[in-house]
Design a protein around this motif. Structure first.
Motif, mmCIF file in Angstrom:
data_model
loop_
_atom_site.group_PDB
_atom_site.id
_atom_site.type_symbol
_atom_site.label_atom_id
_atom_site.label_comp_id
_atom_site.label_asym_id
_atom_site.label_seq_id
_atom_site.Cartn_x
_atom_site.Cartn_y
_atom_site.Cartn_z
ATOM 1 N N VAL A 9 -6.046 -9.673 0.136
ATOM 2 C CA VAL A 9 -5.475 -10.435 0.910
ATOM 3 C C VAL A 9 -5.546 -11.990 -0.300
ATOM 4 N N ARG A 10 -6.833 -12.277 -0.309
ATOM 5 C CA ARG A 10 -6.510 -13.875 -1.144
ATOM 6 C C ARG A 10 -5.659 -13.661 -2.330
ATOM 7 N N ARG A 11 -6.068 -12.491 -3.402
ATOM 8 C CA ARG A 11 -4.730 -12.396 -4.753
ATOM 9 C C ARG A 11 -3.765 -12.266 -3.899
ATOM 10 N N SER A 12 -3.075 -11.751 -3.077
ATOM 11 C CA SER A 12 -1.785 -11.793 -3.218
ATOM 12 C C SER A 12 -1.423 -13.310 -2.561
ATOM 13 N N ILE A 13 -2.093 -14.228 -1.721
ATOM 14 C CA ILE A 13 -1.902 -15.550 -1.259
ATOM 15 C C ILE A 13 -1.261 -15.939 -2.605
ATOM 16 N N VAL A 14 -2.429 -16.273 -3.432
ATOM 17 C CA VAL A 14 -2.452 -17.367 -4.936
ATOM 18 C C VAL A 14 -1.069 -16.625 -5.360
ATOM 19 N N CYS A 15 -0.299 -14.908 -5.815
ATOM 20 C CA CYS A 15 0.247 -14.967 -6.447
ATOM 21 C C CYS A 15 1.711 -15.503 -5.714
ATOM 22 N N GLY A 16 1.321 -15.043 -3.649
ATOM 23 C CA GLY A 16 2.889 -15.477 -4.215
ATOM 24 C C GLY A 16 2.774 -17.401 -3.736
ATOM 25 N N LEU A 17 1.954 -17.765 -3.039
ATOM 26 C CA LEU A 17 1.849 -19.384 -3.709
ATOM 27 C C LEU A 17 2.541 -19.714 -4.732
ATOM 28 N N ALA A 18 1.625 -18.989 -6.175
ATOM 29 C CA ALA A 18 2.322 -19.695 -7.625
ATOM 30 C C ALA A 18 4.059 -19.047 -7.129
#
Length: 156
Positions: free
Chosen positions: A136-145
């Motif tokens: 979930v955290r990796r997905s959030i980072v990718c989404g914000l990027a």
């Protein structure tokens, strides 16, 4: 043509807000409360997360289609030309989108493991739960990027 661009942009933004916003909700609200209350295996917590996967897939496809449409209708888009900052940011945004889609697929697989474990497998559940939270955290980072790339594309 203006209406098509406007409608595509609205659908694209709403889909990304649903996807990334849901991930932020899971990471910042649902999971910490479930862990604090020791209810990570609760039917309500698992049911809420199961329901979220329907939102992921229902926002992924419109985001993909409108993203392609917005890309093709943009006058700055040139096939295989990476000489401008705009086109470089576009490629990065697409890479982050693909990573998010891959992580979401992995989330679904890990969630299937979480649901299949019985009450005796508490240690295995905790391991899968940790993996779920990391994805979930990796997905959030990718989404914000991806959002940062889109903002950079508006400026460039």
């Amino acid at each position: 043509m203006t209406f098509v661009l406007w409608a595509s942009l609205v659908v694209h933004i709403v889909s990304s807000v649903v996807w990334v916003g849901g991930l932020v909700y899971i990471n910042a609200v649902l999971a910490p409360i479930a862990e604090y209350e020791r209810q990570t295996r609760s039917g309500i917590v698992l049911g809420a997360q199961r329901r979220y996967f329907a939102l992921i897939w229902s926002s992924l496809w419109p985001m993909l289609l409108t993203g392609i449409l917005l890309m093709l209708l943009n006058p700055r888009f040139r096939w295989w030309d990476l000489s401008t900052t705009w086109s470089q940011l576009l490629v990065l945004k697409e890479v982050f989108f693909l990573l998010m889609a891959f992580f979401s697929w992995q989330l679904k697989q890990v969630f299937g493991q979480l649901e299949s474990l019985d009450a005796a497998a508490a240690e295995r559940f905790d391991g899968w739960w940790l993996a779920y939270r990391k994805l979930v955290r990796r997905s959030i980072v990718c989404g914000l990027a991806a959002v940062a790339c889109a903002a950079g594309m508006r400026i460039a």
